[in-house]
Design an enzyme around this catalytic site. Structure first.
Site, mmCIF file in Angstrom:
data_model
loop_
_atom_site.group_PDB
_atom_site.id
_atom_site.type_symbol
_atom_site.label_atom_id
_atom_site.label_comp_id
_atom_site.label_asym_id
_atom_site.label_seq_id
_atom_site.Cartn_x
_atom_site.Cartn_y
_atom_site.Cartn_z
ATOM 1 N N ASN A 1 0.733 -1.453 0.263
ATOM 2 C CA ASN A 1 -0.170 -0.048 0.080
ATOM 3 C C ASN A 1 0.869 1.252 -0.049
ATOM 4 O O ASN A 1 0.351 2.354 0.089
ATOM 5 C CB ASN A 1 -1.212 -0.028 1.329
ATOM 6 C CG ASN A 1 -2.103 -1.293 1.211
ATOM 7 O OD1 ASN A 1 -2.663 -1.566 -0.204
ATOM 8 N ND2 ASN A 1 -2.503 -1.745 2.150
ATOM 9 N N CYS A 2 2.288 1.322 0.004
ATOM 10 C CA CYS A 2 2.986 2.389 0.021
ATOM 11 C C CYS A 2 3.032 3.099 -1.419
ATOM 12 O O CYS A 2 2.980 2.281 -2.671
ATOM 13 C CB CYS A 2 4.489 1.801 0.275
ATOM 14 S SG CYS A 2 5.705 3.268 -0.213
ATOM 15 N N ASP A 3 2.779 4.312 -1.654
ATOM 16 C CA ASP A 3 2.795 5.133 -2.623
ATOM 17 C C ASP A 3 3.985 5.055 -3.496
ATOM 18 O O ASP A 3 3.954 5.195 -4.757
ATOM 19 C CB ASP A 3 2.426 6.687 -2.304
ATOM 20 C CG ASP A 3 0.997 6.772 -1.706
ATOM 21 O OD1 ASP A 3 0.041 5.923 -1.953
ATOM 22 O OD2 ASP A 3 0.687 7.765 -1.076
#
Length: 115
Positions: A10-12
């Site tokens: 879920n890290c940008d």
């Protein structure tokens, strides 16, 4: 060429790296070390390749949530231990391709790598 990308789904920054790899038709295996944990041997190899200062993410929320004691007098051994304990402290993504290891995402760096 065998490519493995390590990080947190879920890290940008990870999403940017996935998009870049997909757009450039680079096949890869993804390892979510938040779910699977991180192997100490990987931390050692990554630190040897790029240095623990590069691998340790001091800009993220996990670093900010550490106690003053945990952040004080940081050296390589303590940094490795913290990264093993808190995988979110590892800068993302870590891309391993053959014998090359890249930390963080830079479209320019990735472009140089595939050319």
């Amino acid at each position: 060429m065998s490519v493995t990308i390590f990080g947190i789904k879920n890290c940008d920054t990870m999403k940017k790296a996935f998009t870049w790899l997909d757009e450039h038709q680079v096949e890869y295996t993804f390892v979510d070390y938040k779910k699977t944990g991180v192997v100490s041997a990987n931390i050692l190899a990554w630190c040897n390749a790029v240095g623990w200062e590069t691998l340790l993410n001091k800009k993220g929320l996990t670093w900010k949530k550490l106690s003053e004691e945990e952040r004080a007098d940081l050296d390589e051994a303590r940094a490795k231990k913290l990264m093993a304990q808190y995988p979110s402290l590892i800068k993302r993504p870590v891309l391993v391709a053959e014998k090359q290891i890249m930390v963080g995402f830079s479209p320019e760096q990735y472009a140089k790598w595939i050319n």
